[in-house]
Design a protein around this motif. Structure first.
Motif, mmCIF file in Angstrom:
data_model
loop_
_atom_site.group_PDB
_atom_site.id
_atom_site.type_symbol
_atom_site.label_atom_id
_atom_site.label_comp_id
_atom_site.label_asym_id
_atom_site.label_seq_id
_atom_site.Cartn_x
_atom_site.Cartn_y
_atom_site.Cartn_z
ATOM 1 N N LEU A 157 -52.101 -16.173 59.511
ATOM 2 C CA LEU A 157 -52.471 -14.955 60.248
ATOM 3 C C LEU A 157 -53.970 -14.920 60.532
ATOM 4 O O LEU A 157 -54.383 -14.579 61.646
ATOM 5 N N ASP A 158 -54.774 -15.272 59.526
ATOM 6 C CA ASP A 158 -56.236 -15.285 59.707
ATOM 7 C C ASP A 158 -56.631 -16.258 60.809
ATOM 8 O O ASP A 158 -57.471 -15.951 61.653
ATOM 9 N N ASP A 159 -56.005 -17.442 60.814
ATOM 10 C CA ASP A 159 -56.360 -18.446 61.820
ATOM 11 C C ASP A 159 -55.821 -18.067 63.202
ATOM 12 O O ASP A 159 -56.456 -18.371 64.222
ATOM 13 N N ILE A 160 -54.665 -17.408 63.249
ATOM 14 C CA ILE A 160 -54.129 -16.930 64.535
ATOM 15 C C ILE A 160 -55.105 -15.937 65.159
ATOM 16 O O ILE A 160 -55.421 -16.010 66.353
ATOM 17 N N GLU A 161 -55.608 -14.986 64.342
ATOM 18 C CA GLU A 161 -56.555 -13.993 64.842
ATOM 19 C C GLU A 161 -57.847 -14.647 65.318
ATOM 20 O O GLU A 161 -58.389 -14.295 66.360
#
Length: 205
Positions: A157-161
């Protein structure tokens, strides 16, 4: 940088064209990465839902079994059995790569053990104790698996954002500004060309 901040030269125009090409290539790759990470996330999300349900069920069962063991054997017997347990599982934190995102891989020695390797006396305890131990071993395994999956989800999720922000920056700021600068230089070079042509005509006249 605004369009009027660029130098209206042919070398600057060539440089901007290269930057636009690189930015558009980077934008395409980042979009592919973002979409791939989202697919990976939803694939893991379905597993996480199953693991969370199994974890909740294992927790309920463990509480039920320990409650029965305590009511039959007494709390002191259950506590002394717990203290007699030996060889706690060893946890090793490794990692693997999902589309450039390093996520954890938790390896543990076997949590579930045969009755004769648990460390407490078989003859001095009842099947209620054994069932409680069984249920807690299963619970610990589910906790380890849930920790791995949920940490992986958070990292994805952090990398998607982060990737989404970079995609948006390129799409709505960097590339439009570069194209605006290119258009400005092209128009300015055309104006300069017309001015030179007009000046030459006047000199010839």
């Amino acid at each position: 940088m605004g369009a009027k901040d660029v130098k209206p030269t042919r070398s600057e125009l060539i440089d901007l064209k290269k930057k636009i090409k690189l930015s558009e290539g980077g934008h395409k790759l980042l979009k592919m990465k973002r979409d791939g990470l989202i697919l990976e996330f939803f694939d893991i999300l379905s597993k996480a839902k199953d693991v969370r349900s199994e974890l909740d069920a294992a927790y309920e069962k463990a509480n039920e079994k320990i409650g029965i063991a305590e009511s039959v054997e007494g709390r002191m017997t259950v506590k002394s059995t717990a203290f007699a347990m030996k060889d706690a599982p060893q946890i090793e934190l490794e990692s693997h790569n999902i589309m450039g995102v390093v996520v954890p891989k938790i390896e543990s020695s076997s949590v579930r053990k045969p009755i004769n390797k648990r460390g407490y006396g078989i003859l001095g305890t009842s099947s209620y104790i054994d069932e409680a131990v069984d249920s807690y071993e299963i619970l610990v395994e589910k906790i380890i698996l849930a920790a791995e999956i949920e940490t992986t989800m958070k990292k994805l999720l952090d990398d998607i954002e982060k990737t989404k922000r970079r995609v948006n920056a390129l799409e709505f700021k960097v590339i439009p500004e570069l194209k605006e600068g290119m258009s400005f230089i092209s128009l300015r070079l055309e104006e300069m060309e017309r001015e030179n042509t007009f000046r030459l005509k006047r000199i010839k006249a």
